[in-house]
Design a protein around this motif. Structure first.
Motif, PDB file in Angstrom:
ATOM      1  N   HIS A 295       0.981  -1.304   0.093  1.00 33.93           N
ATOM      2  CA  HIS A 295      -0.024   0.021  -0.167  1.00 33.93           C
ATOM      3  C   HIS A 295       0.851   1.257  -0.060  1.00 33.93           C
ATOM      4  CE1 HIS A 295      -3.980  -1.826   0.246  1.00 33.93           C
ATOM      5  NE2 HIS A 295      -3.634  -2.446   1.288  1.00 33.93           N
ATOM      6  N   SER A 296       1.984   1.304   0.800  1.00 33.45           N
ATOM      7  CA  SER A 296       2.714   2.611   0.695  1.00 33.45           C
ATOM      8  C   SER A 296       3.265   2.672  -0.382  1.00 33.45           C
ATOM      9  CB  SER A 296       4.078   2.408   1.927  1.00 33.45           C
ATOM     10  OG  SER A 296       4.948   1.354   1.634  1.00 33.45           O
ATOM     11  N   ALA A 297       3.859   1.656  -1.359  1.00 32.82           N
ATOM     12  CA  ALA A 297       4.500   1.760  -2.571  1.00 32.82           C
ATOM     13  C   ALA A 297       3.524   2.119  -3.478  1.00 32.82           C
ATOM     14  CB  ALA A 297       5.109   0.520  -3.020  1.00 32.82           C
ATOM     15  N   TYR A 298       2.193   1.820  -3.588  1.00 33.44           N
ATOM     16  CA  TYR A 298       1.228   2.331  -4.516  1.00 33.44           C
ATOM     17  C   TYR A 298       0.770   3.764  -4.047  1.00 33.44           C
ATOM     18  CZ  TYR A 298      -3.638   3.181  -6.156  1.00 33.44           C
ATOM     19  OH  TYR A 298      -4.737   3.990  -6.780  1.00 33.44           O
ATOM     20  N   ALA A 299       0.884   4.209  -2.810  1.00 34.29           N
ATOM     21  CA  ALA A 299       0.622   5.423  -2.475  1.00 34.29           C
ATOM     22  C   ALA A 299       1.525   6.435  -3.003  1.00 34.29           C
ATOM     23  CB  ALA A 299       0.355   5.536  -1.051  1.00 34.29           C
ATOM     24  N   ALA A 300       2.640   5.988  -2.954  1.00 37.68           N
ATOM     25  CA  ALA A 300       3.761   6.835  -3.495  1.00 37.68           C
ATOM     26  C   ALA A 300       3.657   7.073  -5.013  1.00 37.68           C
ATOM     27  CB  ALA A 300       5.195   6.347  -3.309  1.00 37.68           C
ATOM     28  N   GLY A 301       3.871   5.919  -5.640  1.00 35.68           N
ATOM     29  CA  GLY A 301       3.518   5.903  -7.124  1.00 35.68           C
ATOM     30  C   GLY A 301       2.507   6.680  -7.586  1.00 35.68           C
TER      31      GLY A 301
END
Length: 332
Positions: A295-301
């Motif tokens: 979720h954190s990687a998706y939020a950043a991208g």
């Protein structure tokens, strides 16, 4: 009462949420199995009904292993599937005519497995010719499968354990997938790189130079954020969760990731987010830690790529705003 016995001769660590699978501990089996799944993956490429982003040639997870989607067409039968069964340790080729062939995974080289798979398909009435019957993007990519006597090691315990890892990670990726309502791939096993992944897409097309190869052009024709897991290789010598945004937006690596052990690393001409599978295993909440990372990687991208993340959100797999707050199950 049904029979609940395990049909195989070995067992996996079914008590662990994320079982251990150090790369070096099963490398010989992995190298042989990787070539087995490439052989069958190329059959799917040749006989599947083409889907966007190559989704017709990937594997789906089952309760016993990995299977192709149904292959063949309404006018070019039979319809068939090729399924790796890691309890019986066979490749099971089944047709819609009620007949099947089983190819053993053990006690034969890649050359032997290739010959038996092609024979089994012919005996079932499936005519297929592989345009490139060689490994894809592996060190021996110039050697035909039919000549590979080097890779011949298959340990049933390793095969079952690897399957169990993908089964558990697949559940994590399905849970991650449930929170997105836009265009999204199945959770699928890619045979070329031997990774389990799911891709989220925006509707923005990606312009690429005409010199870019056909595989890449179709894979990345739309803006995407990919999340997945691979077993490890010489470059990343441990099982790892990963995520990347393509095309990569400027400033991506400056945004934080969760858990703290996750990191951005160079990957080709861009970057990927990595989180050690073993770090997740040893956390107090392996599934929660893995989901926090994804979720954190998706939020950043999605933030830097300008996606409308709130509009694409699907909490708990529910898109209806009324049901999302009031859902209590199906009515009587």
């Amino acid at each position: 009462m049904g029979d609940s016995s395990v049909t195989g001769t070995v067992s996996a660590d079914f008590g662990e949420v994320l079982p251990a699978l150090p790369l070096d501990a099963w490398r010989p089996t992995k190298e042989t199995l990787h070539r087995y799944i490439q052989i069958v993956g190329k059959v799917a490429l040749a006989k599947g009904i083409r889907r966007n982003h190559w989704w017709h040639m990937t594997y789906r997870l089952t309760a016993r292993g990995w299977t192709t989607v149904p292959l063949g067409t309404a006018t070019d039968g039979p319809v068939f599937t090729c399924a790796f069964d890691f309890f019986d340790h066979v490749l099971r080729i089944s047709t819609d005519r009620g007949i099947q062939e089983e190819i053993p995974l053990g006690n034969q080289s890649v050359a032997g497995f290739y010959a038996e798979t092609m024979r089994g398909l012919r005996d079932l009435g499936v005519e297929v010719t592989l345009p490139f019957p060689t490994p894809y993007d592996l060190p021996d990519s110039g050697r035909p499968f039919a000549h590979d006597e080097e890779h011949h090691h298959y340990d049933p315990a390793d095969g079952l354990r690897a399957f169990h890892v993908t089964s558990q990670v697949g559940r994590v990726l399905e849970e991650f997938s449930a929170s997105y309502s836009g265009k999204i791939s199945p959770v699928q096993l890619f045979w070329h790189t031997f990774d389990l992944a799911v891709q989220r897409f925006s509707d923005r097309k990606v312009d690429m130079d005409t010199s870019v190869n056909a595989v890449t052009r179709e894979s990345y024709s739309r803006e995407e954020i990919s999340a997945g897991f691979w077993f490890g290789d010489d470059k990343v010598p441990e099982p790892t969760f990963y995520s990347y945004t393509a095309p990569e937006p400027e400033g991506l690596t400056e945004l934080p990731l969760l858990p703290p052990e996750a990191r951005w690393v160079p990957s080709g001409s861009a970057h990927a987010a990595y989180y050690s599978y073993d770090a997740a295993r040893h956390s107090g909440d392996p599934v929660g830690a893995a989901l926090d990372f994804l979720h954190s990687a998706y939020a950043a991208g999605s933030r830097l790529a300008g996606w409308d993340a709130p509009a694409l959100a699907c909490p708990g797999g529910i898109t209806d705003p009324v049901l999302g707050t009031a859902w209590k199950g199906w009515p009587e």
